[in-house]
Structures are given as structure tokens and as C-alpha cells.
Design an enzyme around this catalytic site. Structure first.
Site, PDB file in Angstrom:
ATOM      1  N   GLY A 132       0.820  -1.210   0.000  1.00  0.00           N
ATOM      2  CA  GLY A 132       0.000   0.000   0.000  1.00  0.00           C
ATOM      3  C   GLY A 132       0.848   1.251   0.000  1.00  0.00           C
ATOM      4  O   GLY A 132       1.127   1.821   1.064  1.00  0.00           O
ATOM      5  N   TYR A 133       1.291   1.666  -1.178  1.00  0.00           N
ATOM      6  CA  TYR A 133       2.114   2.864  -1.319  1.00  0.00           C
ATOM      7  C   TYR A 133       1.345   3.975  -2.045  1.00  0.00           C
ATOM      8  O   TYR A 133       1.093   5.033  -1.501  1.00  0.00           O
ATOM      9  CB  TYR A 133       3.406   2.549  -2.078  1.00  0.00           C
ATOM     10  CG  TYR A 133       4.376   1.647  -1.344  1.00  0.00           C
ATOM     11  CD1 TYR A 133       4.361   1.530   0.045  1.00  0.00           C
ATOM     12  CD2 TYR A 133       5.328   0.896  -2.043  1.00  0.00           C
ATOM     13  CE1 TYR A 133       5.254   0.715   0.709  1.00  0.00           C
ATOM     14  CE2 TYR A 133       6.222   0.077  -1.380  1.00  0.00           C
ATOM     15  CZ  TYR A 133       6.188  -0.015  -0.002  1.00  0.00           C
ATOM     16  OH  TYR A 133       7.075  -0.821   0.659  1.00  0.00           O
ATOM     17  N   THR A 166      -2.356  -3.967  -6.498  1.00  0.00           N
ATOM     18  CA  THR A 166      -2.669  -5.106  -7.352  1.00  0.00           C
ATOM     19  C   THR A 166      -3.180  -6.311  -6.581  1.00  0.00           C
ATOM     20  O   THR A 166      -4.126  -6.976  -7.004  1.00  0.00           O
ATOM     21  CB  THR A 166      -1.418  -5.498  -8.161  1.00  0.00           C
ATOM     22  OG1 THR A 166      -1.133  -4.461  -9.094  1.00  0.00           O
ATOM     23  CG2 THR A 166      -1.639  -6.802  -8.924  1.00  0.00           C
ATOM     24  N   GLU A 248      14.572  -5.639  -3.614  1.00  0.00           N
ATOM     25  CA  GLU A 248      13.962  -6.306  -4.757  1.00  0.00           C
ATOM     26  C   GLU A 248      14.804  -6.221  -6.026  1.00  0.00           C
ATOM     27  O   GLU A 248      14.449  -6.805  -7.046  1.00  0.00           O
ATOM     28  CB  GLU A 248      12.586  -5.683  -5.047  1.00  0.00           C
ATOM     29  CG  GLU A 248      11.581  -5.893  -3.932  1.00  0.00           C
ATOM     30  CD  GLU A 248      11.264  -7.353  -3.698  1.00  0.00           C
ATOM     31  OE1 GLU A 248      10.340  -7.870  -4.325  1.00  0.00           O
ATOM     32  OE2 GLU A 248      11.958  -7.989  -2.879  1.00  0.00           O
ATOM     33  N   GLU A 379       8.225   7.736 -17.804  1.00  0.00           N
ATOM     34  CA  GLU A 379       8.649   9.107 -17.553  1.00  0.00           C
ATOM     35  C   GLU A 379       9.445   9.194 -16.246  1.00  0.00           C
ATOM     36  O   GLU A 379      10.451   9.913 -16.153  1.00  0.00           O
ATOM     37  CB  GLU A 379       7.431  10.038 -17.490  1.00  0.00           C
ATOM     38  CG  GLU A 379       6.738  10.271 -18.821  1.00  0.00           C
ATOM     39  CD  GLU A 379       5.938   9.065 -19.307  1.00  0.00           C
ATOM     40  OE1 GLU A 379       5.646   8.992 -20.502  1.00  0.00           O
ATOM     41  OE2 GLU A 379       5.618   8.185 -18.470  1.00  0.00           O
TER      42      GLU A 379
END
Length: 396
Positions: A132-133, A166, A248, A379
Site C-alpha cells: 500500500g504505497y 494489485t 527487490e 517518464e
């Protein structure tokens, strides 16, 4: 520079392929190994895939790089990468959030209660996490998040909203960044919490994307969590989030799916005919595919630079940004060219009768657009390269 893997690393990979060969003989293999799902093939979002992760854990493949004190094997992080490279190449779910950013952050900063509760469950593949960011006004600029956490006795009370989560619809626990101090610079007032996904104060709503990928928005309405579910120190969450992303680097930047997409394009050119002649004989098509072959090799070298730098204990922020930008853009171009080769029939989805290749190229053409946005848009990656790699000032 030699990017070849060491003999012992190749031997590990060969043994793991033997493990997967047995898994592919199972009756549920078509659910576990599903490369056609594009990036969704990474998710542990079904009972069959959860059972597969349990078997990975039982075979000792989960938490290989953890310290032995916490149940790991203290193997170099490159083995986590090799594992995920093979899993993603086969369209199987990968080890990720629980073992990497969450498990290693808990090992480094979590209190003893959190370690005792969660680390064994992560190693056993008993639980899944959602991250949850992002928020409606805090996507690329995570430090601008507004979800509020306020202390109330022995609890924290969370109110606000998260976006683009997700795994929220199937995860067991939520790893959440929240604002705990509004009086300090925005990077210094963030804390991290662990919240059960079945909390009555959480509401999960589906967001559909153009690539058939499900993500979610999550609403917090007086979500109370015990004080011990604060990760590490209050207001130190920004550092933990950044460290978690660094954990990660080894495992998430795999090149296997891109290689699979290119190989599928080569096969498509052999099978599709124009005026009775395979497209693979068309000089224009051959020239384009040759160009893609060169670009795939370039993407592979960019990916190996990520691994090489991380292997030295350095943070490959710029290298990872370069690879993410280049590989997702290349995947997009390959999918688009596959559609061009198929012509008008290529527009048929998998639900349409007679769709060529069961509509997988049409899905890939849509899904690869999402790839250029998720995990930091193209971007954002270009800004990282410009600022940190080239030393350019991009602010107005």
C-alpha cells in the site's frame, strides 16, 4: 565485462529446472504455468498457485538469502534472482514481496513480536502481502501520501485511501505506508504498518485496466491496528520503503518474459503466411525481427548490469531504471509488430471464435502498455536516469 553466471549458479539453475519439470506434469500445471497472462503470471492469486508456492517452500527455495538465524540459508542474493528468472520464464508465480521487501525489512527493523509472527509464515509460504504505497495524489511522488495514521492509546487509527494495489483482492496482509506527522518535511513523517486485509474498516474496489489486469483502490475507515504492528520506528517509514525497493533489485528485474515474447514473434513469422509465403521469408519482416534480436540482447545486457552492481553491494538505481524503461518499451514494440503481422484478424480477442493464437497477441498488445506504467512509469524512469545518472536538473 563478463556477465556469465558461475558454474555453481548454473548448477543450481539446472537443479531447479528439474524441480519445475516435475511440477509441469501435475494436472493443474496449466494454471500454475501461464506465460500468456503477461505480468499477471507473477501473481499468487489462486489456490493452485498458493499450493505451488508451498511446494517451493518445502523444497527450500523460499528465503534462500535470509540469515540462518531466521530460517534462511545465507545464499547470495543472485540465487533469488536466478529462481525468479526461471519462474517468470515459465509463466509461474515468483517469490517477491513477502521474501524480499517485507521479510528483509522485518529482519532489519521489525520488533520481536512481528518477527515471531510473520517470518515463519513467509518462509512457509502461508501468507501473501499487498503493498500500500500509491494514492490518488501520491503515485510517482510517494512522499506526498496523505493516508493518515493517528495514535490512540495502544492502537493506531488509519483513515484515507490507497490506489493501484494489485494484490488487495487476494492478499492476507497489507504493508501500508501512512503519514504519522504532518509538521515535519514530507519524507520524515511517514511510518509503515501491517494491516490484516480482512479488517472490517477496509473496503477494496476493483480497477480494471486495458490489459485485463486487475488492480484495486482501498479505502480505510477508522482502521485500528495494535501499536506493535508499526514496523520499526515511528516516522522512519520513508527509509524502510526505499530499503525495501533495494531488496527487490535482485529478484524482480528478470529478462525471461521478454525473451519469450521475442521467441513467440519468431514462431509467429514462421506460421503466418502472406500470398502463400511465410512471413519469415519476407525481407522486410526479417529485417525487423533481426533488429528486435539486437534490442533483446541489449535489454539482456542492461539487466545484467543491474545484477552485476547489486552483486557488489551497491544500489543499482540508475541501472534498474534504464532496464525497466528500455525493456518495457521493447516489449511494447514487439507486441505491436506481432499485431501488424497478423493483420485485421489480430484484433480479435481470446473470446472471439477463430482468433489467431487464441488472441494472445491482442492481449499482449494491451498488456504491454500497462507494463510501461506499473512499477514506475517510463517518464519516472527517464527522470531517474537524467537526475542520478547524468546529473541533469529536470525541474523547471
Amino acid at each position: 565485462m563478463n556477465f556469465a553466471f558461475a558454474p555453481e549458479e548454473e548448477a543450481f539453475l539446472e537443479d531447479f529446472r528439474g524441480f519445475l519439470a516435475k511440477e509441469k506434469c501435475r494436472p493443474d500445471a496449466d494454471i500454475i504455468f501461464a506465460p500468456w497472462r503477461e505480468t499477471d503470471s507473477w501473481l499468487v492469486d489462486s489456490p493452485e498457485r498458493r499450493a505451488f508456492m508451498k511446494r517451493l517452500a518445502e523444497a527450500g527455495y523460499i528465503g534462500m538469502s535470509w540469515d540462518k538465524e531466521f530460517g534462511g540459508r545465507e545464499m547470495p542474493g543472485v540465487y533469488d534472482y536466478l529462481l525468479n528468472e526461471q519462474l517468470s520464464s515459465d509463466g509461474a508465480p515468483i517469490i517477491g514481496k513477502g521474501v524480499g521487501c517485507i521479510g528483509k525489512t522485518l529482519i532489519a527493523h521489525g520488533n520481536e513480536a512481528l518477527k515471531r509472527r510473520f517470518l515463519p509464515q513467509i518462509l512457509a509460504a502461508d501468507i501473501e502481502f499487498a503493498l500500500g504505497y500509491s494514492e490518488p495524489s501520491a503515485g510517482s511522488d510517494l512522499a506526498s501520501l496523505r493516508l493518515r495514521a493517528e495514535r490512540d492509546g495502544d492502537e493506531w487509527v488509519l483513515n484515507g485511501q490507497k490506489m493501484w494495489t494489485t494484490s488487495a483482492h487476494f492478499a492476507d496482509w497489507y504493508w501500508v505506508a501512512a503519514r504519522t506527522d504532518t509538521e515535519v518535511p514530507k519524507h520524515k513523517g511517514i511510518s509503515v504498518f501491517i494491516v490484516p486485509m480482512d479488517h472490517p474498516g477496509l473496503t477494496v474496489r476493483e480497477i480494471k485496466t486495458m490489459g485485463d489486469h486487475r488492480t484495486n483502490e482501498v479505502f480505510f475507515d477508522n482502521v485500528r491496528v495494535p501499536a506493535e504492528f508499526l514496523v520499526g520506528e515511528e516516522n522512519a517509514g520513508w527509509r524502510y520503503v526505499c530499503e525495501a525497493l533495494d531488496y527487490e533489485r535482485f529478484s524482480l528485474y528478470t529478462v525471461g518474459p521478454l525473451l519469450l515474447k521475442f521467441e513467440a514473434l519468431v514462431e509467429l513469422a514462421k506460421l503466418v503466411h502472406s500470398n502463400g509465403i511465410p512471413l519469415s521469408k519476407d525481407p522486410v519482416v526479417r529485417d525487423q525481427i533481426a533488429g528486435f534480436a539486437i534490442e533483446v540482447e541489449m535489454a539482456t545486457m542492461l539487466q545484467r548490469r543491474v545484477i552485476a552492481k547489486a552483486s557488489k553491494g551497491e544500489v543499482p538505481t540508475v541501472e534498474a531504471a534504464m532496464y525497466k524503461f528500455y525493456s518495457t518499451a521493447l516489449g511494447r514494440r514487439i507486441a505491436n509488430f506481432g499485431m501488424d503481422c497478423l493483420g485485421p484478424l489480430g484484433l480479435l480477442s481470446h473470446e472471439a471464435p477463430g482468433a489467431p493464437f487464441e488472441g494472445r497477441w491482442e492481449l499482449s498488445d494491451r498488456a504491454t502498455v500497462v507494463d510501461t506504467i506499473g512499477g514506475g512509469s517510463s517518464e519516472v524512469q527517464k527522470n531517474i536516469v537524467a537526475r542520478r545518472g547524468l546529473g541533469l536538473v529536470t525541474d523547471a
